[in-house]
Design a protein around this motif. Structure first.
Motif, PDB file in Angstrom:
ATOM      1  N   ARG A  80      -3.125   8.519   5.341  1.00  8.35           N
ATOM      2  CA  ARG A  80      -4.214   7.709   4.800  1.00  8.35           C
ATOM      3  C   ARG A  80      -3.689   6.787   3.708  1.00  8.35           C
ATOM      4  O   ARG A  80      -2.758   7.141   2.982  1.00  8.35           O
ATOM      5  N   VAL A  81      -4.304   5.639   3.568  1.00 11.90           N
ATOM      6  CA  VAL A  81      -3.994   4.764   2.439  1.00 11.90           C
ATOM      7  C   VAL A  81      -4.637   5.355   1.192  1.00 11.90           C
ATOM      8  O   VAL A  81      -5.846   5.570   1.152  1.00 11.90           O
ATOM      9  N   VAL A  82      -3.826   5.641   0.171  1.00 12.85           N
ATOM     10  CA  VAL A  82      -4.348   6.247  -1.059  1.00 12.85           C
ATOM     11  C   VAL A  82      -4.192   5.339  -2.273  1.00 12.85           C
ATOM     12  O   VAL A  82      -4.739   5.634  -3.340  1.00 12.85           O
ATOM     13  N   PRO A 119       6.235   3.470   3.335  1.00  9.97           N
ATOM     14  CA  PRO A 119       4.797   3.762   3.293  1.00  9.97           C
ATOM     15  C   PRO A 119       4.389   4.732   2.202  1.00  9.97           C
ATOM     16  O   PRO A 119       3.270   4.658   1.688  1.00  9.97           O
ATOM     17  N   ASP A 120       5.285   5.656   1.827  1.00  6.71           N
ATOM     18  CA  ASP A 120       4.906   6.668   0.843  1.00  6.71           C
ATOM     19  C   ASP A 120       5.532   6.446  -0.532  1.00  6.71           C
ATOM     20  O   ASP A 120       5.450   7.313  -1.402  1.00  6.71           O
ATOM     21  N   GLY A 121       6.134   5.259  -0.762  1.00  7.05           N
ATOM     22  CA  GLY A 121       6.708   5.024  -2.077  1.00  7.05           C
ATOM     23  C   GLY A 121       7.543   3.764  -2.143  1.00  7.05           C
ATOM     24  O   GLY A 121       7.755   3.079  -1.131  1.00  7.05           O
ATOM     25  N   PHE A 122       8.016   3.459  -3.359  1.00  9.24           N
ATOM     26  CA  PHE A 122       8.822   2.251  -3.534  1.00  9.24           C
ATOM     27  C   PHE A 122       9.758   2.417  -4.720  1.00  9.24           C
ATOM     28  O   PHE A 122       9.571   3.287  -5.593  1.00  9.24           O
ATOM     29  N   VAL A 146       0.833  -1.199   0.000  1.00  5.37           N
ATOM     30  CA  VAL A 146       0.000   0.000   0.000  1.00  5.37           C
ATOM     31  C   VAL A 146       0.866   1.247   0.000  1.00  5.37           C
ATOM     32  O   VAL A 146       2.023   1.234   0.440  1.00  5.37           O
ATOM     33  N   LEU A 147       0.296   2.338  -0.534  1.00  6.79           N
ATOM     34  CA  LEU A 147       0.907   3.659  -0.475  1.00  6.79           C
ATOM     35  C   LEU A 147       0.063   4.525   0.443  1.00  6.79           C
ATOM     36  O   LEU A 147      -1.166   4.508   0.370  1.00  6.79           O
TER      37      LEU A 147
END
Length: 281
Positions: A14-16, A103-106, A8-9
């Protein structure tokens, strides 16, 4: 369709988005990683996957209709003189692993294979960034390296003889609603005007949401936009618009698209301001 492994991102707590890395799909859907559902900060879904009209459309991601004759888009293949036909020529984008997964990227490594051969190696990055209380941005970059040992070329149905169908590259399938979404660009309005344009950005606005797609690669590498609204809602970039894109053995090419995901209906000045903020962040 089975989702398979996913991550998840998150943005602004919040999960977006959810990113499926190993989807269990039939070969004719050209299995590939994809983002779905992607939502606004208020939780409104702005992607669709496997819709009845095009079951090979998979949320947001990278898909190419013709890599040296191999289909990495899914569905039928357009063949000059024959039209759209079912062929056993589908490739697979294989998730090889994450180099980084926050959490905010990969940062991801992938292999594009077809007919038992590895044709392309991909390095893909994605990052979610908050812009305002009602908008965030998905920054996606993909670099593709020809590892086949020979020259390859990338085409599209347009380069194979179907006018106006230069899809292939970054692609975002939006939800189909009762009314077609509104389409506009920096200086133009409507699907016909924005489709095929080499503009800084293209916007798609539906019921309570707006998506603004910014071509953020260097200006010398801007691709025309592929836009659909009346038939189905989708926006992508055109790697092969008027001619095939040659990729020499060992050569790498890079594309970056930043997508503003906003609640509500943005006007042109608001879209432009958010694009400037998103690309600069």
């Amino acid at each position: 369709m089975t989702a398979g492994a996913s991550t998840v991102l998150r943005c602004a707590g919040r999960v977006v988005a959810r990113y499926t890395t190993r989807p269990e799909l039939a070969a004719d859907r050209s299995p590939r990683p994809y983002l779905h559902p992607v939502t606004t900060l208020a939780g409104l879904p702005v992607t669709e996957t496997a819709p009845e009209d095009h079951p090979h459309h998979l949320g947001a991601g990278v898909a190419v209709a013709d890599v040296a004759g191999h289909n990495f888009w899914g569905g039928r293949t357009f063949v000059r003189g024959r039209g759209s036909v079912e062929l056993d020529n589908h490739g697979t984008q294989r998730h090889d692993g994450f180099k980084l997964c926050d959490p905010d990227g990969f940062v991801e490594e992938l292999s594009w294979t077809a007919g038992g051969e590895r044709l392309l190696r991909e390095h893909r990055t994605a990052a979610a960034t908050a812009l305002t209380d009602t908008a965030w941005a998905l920054d996606l970059t993909f670099s593709l390296t020809n590892v086949s040992g020979r020259e390859l070329s990338i085409g599209s149905p347009a380069t194979n003889g179907r006018p106006g169908a230069a899809y292939g590259g970054f692609f975002w399938r939006a939800p189909k609603e009762a009314a077609a979404p509104v389409v506009f660009g920096p200086e133009t309005d409507g699907e016909e005007a924005v489709h095929g344009a080499v503009a800084d950005w293209a916007a798609l606005a539906g019921e309570g949401w707006t998506l603004v797609f910014a071509g953020a690669t260097a200006r010398t590498r801007r691709d025309p936009w592929f836009v659909r609204a009346a038939e189905y809602p989708g926006v992508g970039s055109s790697l092969a618009h008027g001619a095939r894109l040659p990729v020499a053995a060992g050569e790498t090419f890079v594309r970056r698209v930043v997508t503003v995901v906003a609640d509500g209906r943005l006007d042109r000045p608001q879209a432009a301001a958010l694009v400037r903020k998103a690309v600069a962040s």
